[in-house]
Motif scaffolding. Structure first.
Motif, PDB file in Angstrom:
ATOM      1  N   THR A   1       0.870  -1.235  -0.021  1.00  0.00           N
ATOM      2  CA  THR A   1       0.134  -0.047  -0.063  1.00  0.00           C
ATOM      3  C   THR A   1       0.922   1.215  -0.051  1.00  0.00           C
ATOM      4  O   THR A   1       1.789   1.372   0.936  1.00  0.00           O
ATOM      5  CB  THR A   1      -0.996   0.060   1.373  1.00  0.00           C
ATOM      6  N   ALA A   2       0.557   2.143  -0.794  1.00  0.00           N
ATOM      7  CA  ALA A   2       1.256   3.424  -0.991  1.00  0.00           C
ATOM      8  C   ALA A   2       0.960   4.415   0.007  1.00  0.00           C
ATOM      9  O   ALA A   2      -0.290   4.339   0.679  1.00  0.00           O
ATOM     10  CB  ALA A   2       1.202   4.162  -2.355  1.00  0.00           C
ATOM     11  N   ARG A   3       2.024   5.042   0.633  1.00  0.00           N
ATOM     12  CA  ARG A   3       1.580   5.736   1.597  1.00  0.00           C
ATOM     13  C   ARG A   3       1.345   7.384   1.008  1.00  0.00           C
ATOM     14  O   ARG A   3       1.301   7.450  -0.166  1.00  0.00           O
ATOM     15  CB  ARG A   3       2.568   6.266   2.649  1.00  0.00           C
ATOM     16  N   THR A   4       0.599   8.154   1.762  1.00  0.00           N
ATOM     17  CA  THR A   4       0.463   9.587   1.153  1.00  0.00           C
ATOM     18  C   THR A   4       1.401  10.503   1.601  1.00  0.00           C
ATOM     19  O   THR A   4       1.534  10.799   2.822  1.00  0.00           O
ATOM     20  CB  THR A   4      -0.952   9.989   1.642  1.00  0.00           C
ATOM     21  N   PHE A   5       2.258  10.876   0.816  1.00  0.00           N
ATOM     22  CA  PHE A   5       3.230  12.061   1.055  1.00  0.00           C
ATOM     23  C   PHE A   5       2.317  13.391   0.874  1.00  0.00           C
ATOM     24  O   PHE A   5       1.613  13.476  -0.298  1.00  0.00           O
ATOM     25  CB  PHE A   5       4.366  11.730   0.250  1.00  0.00           C
ATOM     26  N   GLU A   6       3.075  14.414   1.468  1.00  0.00           N
ATOM     27  CA  GLU A   6       2.744  15.742   1.209  1.00  0.00           C
ATOM     28  C   GLU A   6       3.258  16.022  -0.378  1.00  0.00           C
ATOM     29  O   GLU A   6       4.428  15.670  -0.689  1.00  0.00           O
ATOM     30  CB  GLU A   6       3.345  16.626   2.078  1.00  0.00           C
ATOM     31  N   LYS A   7       2.496  16.759  -1.473  1.00  0.00           N
ATOM     32  CA  LYS A   7       3.241  17.111  -2.585  1.00  0.00           C
ATOM     33  C   LYS A   7       3.256  18.792  -2.510  1.00  0.00           C
ATOM     34  O   LYS A   7       2.570  19.640  -2.104  1.00  0.00           O
ATOM     35  CB  LYS A   7       2.287  16.831  -3.846  1.00  0.00           C
TER      36      LYS A   7
ATOM     37  N   VAL B   1       5.614  17.379  -6.791  1.00  0.00           N
ATOM     38  CA  VAL B   1       6.545  16.412  -6.253  1.00  0.00           C
ATOM     39  C   VAL B   1       6.164  15.886  -5.010  1.00  0.00           C
ATOM     40  O   VAL B   1       5.753  16.885  -3.861  1.00  0.00           O
ATOM     41  CB  VAL B   1       7.837  16.709  -6.677  1.00  0.00           C
ATOM     42  N   THR B   2       6.299  14.883  -4.532  1.00  0.00           N
ATOM     43  CA  THR B   2       6.272  14.435  -3.201  1.00  0.00           C
ATOM     44  C   THR B   2       7.512  15.022  -2.429  1.00  0.00           C
ATOM     45  O   THR B   2       8.555  15.229  -3.128  1.00  0.00           O
ATOM     46  CB  THR B   2       6.319  12.928  -3.011  1.00  0.00           C
ATOM     47  N   THR B   3       7.389  15.360  -1.212  1.00  0.00           N
ATOM     48  CA  THR B   3       8.358  15.943  -0.316  1.00  0.00           C
ATOM     49  C   THR B   3       9.635  14.927  -0.211  1.00  0.00           C
ATOM     50  O   THR B   3      10.719  15.718   0.285  1.00  0.00           O
ATOM     51  CB  THR B   3       7.691  16.558   0.848  1.00  0.00           C
TER      52      THR B   3
ATOM     53  N   CYS C   1      10.916  22.267  -2.031  1.00  0.00           N
ATOM     54  CA  CYS C   1       9.968  21.200  -2.559  1.00  0.00           C
ATOM     55  C   CYS C   1      10.060  19.920  -2.307  1.00  0.00           C
ATOM     56  O   CYS C   1       9.293  19.138  -2.211  1.00  0.00           O
ATOM     57  CB  CYS C   1       9.636  21.663  -3.930  1.00  0.00           C
ATOM     58  N   ASN C   2      11.449  19.519  -1.884  1.00  0.00           N
ATOM     59  CA  ASN C   2      11.910  18.277  -1.946  1.00  0.00           C
ATOM     60  C   ASN C   2      12.966  17.656  -1.022  1.00  0.00           C
ATOM     61  O   ASN C   2      13.903  18.552  -1.111  1.00  0.00           O
ATOM     62  CB  ASN C   2      11.844  17.599  -3.236  1.00  0.00           C
ATOM     63  N   VAL C   3      12.962  16.674  -0.451  1.00  0.00           N
ATOM     64  CA  VAL C   3      14.460  16.259   0.212  1.00  0.00           C
ATOM     65  C   VAL C   3      14.658  14.925  -0.457  1.00  0.00           C
ATOM     66  O   VAL C   3      13.954  14.138  -0.666  1.00  0.00           O
ATOM     67  CB  VAL C   3      14.354  16.043   1.773  1.00  0.00           C
ATOM     68  N   LEU C   4      15.957  14.801  -0.977  1.00  0.00           N
ATOM     69  CA  LEU C   4      16.382  13.756  -1.661  1.00  0.00           C
ATOM     70  C   LEU C   4      17.477  12.854  -1.350  1.00  0.00           C
ATOM     71  O   LEU C   4      18.624  13.304  -1.539  1.00  0.00           O
ATOM     72  CB  LEU C   4      16.942  14.574  -3.243  1.00  0.00           C
TER      73      LEU C   4
END
Length: 339
Positions: free
Chosen positions: A2-8, A18-20, A291-294
């Protein structure tokens, strides 16, 4: 799974969301230590399975290896994934005796040639499409331009290439809708201020300069991004591993002053029962430009560890304590205010 829900979050003023949390593709290509191909592909698949929608790669990573491995997965799962790659290096086939592997273990049989000109940007983009086996690349970054990579004198002719034609190529690709966003991917913020003089950019991938350990890019760079409507992807959130128990900082052995600061930050995290890597992952997202951490996990198991840190609860008092102890730069955004 099950995919989780990330903030976009939105990328600049584009339509991209993009997901955070994202997936960086350098480690997968075998930097410093080998990563089996099946393990690399499984890591990309796992990231998509859990709901991450942003993945980044580059011709440099494994000298083409990362793009091949990511493409193997994304060709079957391209929908709703935001993909970035980079320009600035062309790959030239060489014999084993001629190859400069750098820090890559088992790279593909190429050497890299720096070229930021109009023709090279166009060729690099097409070469990446070929290696990925994909028609669409969403974000295109100019990779590793600046004095940190090339030196003051070495960077001058390369910057002239970008200013004289490379930027025009990127604008043409974006204006034609071939790519949706353009930016730079670097390890130094100063060159990004120079980039603002060339024109408008959607997003910058900045590694290591806006982290829990270091906020040198806060002003004027991050503040300018907010003013200009440009987003920031924070690469290297663990500063080459020093924030996850390693001994490297900026890809080399960490100096004593850095080690001392990490220990001081870790002591505050311990006081609040928060793993240091959890604080490091979550810290950048308070800034309005980010917007994102990579991060760059090497395996599905490492990614699961990152997800555990991502889910850890960090009390607001941890950030205010770090600020009070002078462990965050003045003006750093933290929940409920600034340091």
């Amino acid at each position: 799974m099950t995919a989780r829900t990330f903030e976009k979050r939105r990328v600049g003023r584009t339509d991209l969301q993009v997901t955070t949390l994202g997936l960086g593709g350098a480690s997968l290509a075998g930097i410093f230590s080998a990563v089996p191909a099946e393990q690399a592909r499984a890591t990309v698949s796992h990231a998509l399975d859990v709901g991450i929608n942003y993945v980044d790669t580059a011709p440099q990573y494994g000298l083409g290896r990362s793009e091949h491995l990511m493409g193997d997965v994304l060709r079957e799962r391209r929908e709703d994934v935001v993909l970035s790659s980079k320009v600035g290096r062309l790959l030239k086939p060489v014999s084993a005796a001629e190859q400069d592997k750098g820090n890559w273990v088992d790279p593909l049989p190429f050497n890299q040639l720096y070229d930021y000109s109009y023709d090279a940007v166009m060729r690099s983009f097409e070469d990446s499409q070929q290696r990925l086996g994909l028609e669409k690349i969403d974000i295109l970054y100019v990779h590793d331009i600046g004095v940190a990579t090339h030196g003051v004198e070495g960077n001058k002719p390369l910057w002239a290439q970008l200013a004289g034609g490379g930027y025009k190529a990127l604008r043409e690709l974006r204006d034609a809708g071939v790519v949706k966003a353009i930016g730079l991917g670097v390890n130094e913020w100063e060159v990004l201020m120079d980039a603002f003089q060339l024109g408008d950019w959607d997003v910058f991938l900045l590694a290591g300069r806006y982290t829990l350990l270091e906020q040198t890019s806060l002003d004027p760079f991050m503040t300018t991004c907010v003013q200009r409507g440009s987003s920031v992807v924070v690469g290297g959130p663990f500063n080459s591993g020093i924030l996850v128990g390693g001994d490297k900082f900026n890809y080399a052995k960490a100096p004593d002053d850095v080690v001392a600061k990490v220990r001081a930050i870790e002591a505050v995290c311990r006081e609040f029962g928060v793993p240091l890597p959890a604080a490091a992952l979550q810290f950048p997202l308070t800034h309005p430009a980010v917007c994102n951490v990579l991060p760059g996990p090497r395996s599905p198991q490492e990614l699961d560890g990152i997800l555990g840190w991502w889910d850890a609860k960090v009390p607001g008092e941890l950030w205010t304590t770090l600020a009070a102890k002078g462990l965050l730069a003045p003006g750093t955004p933290i929940p409920g205010g600034t340091a």
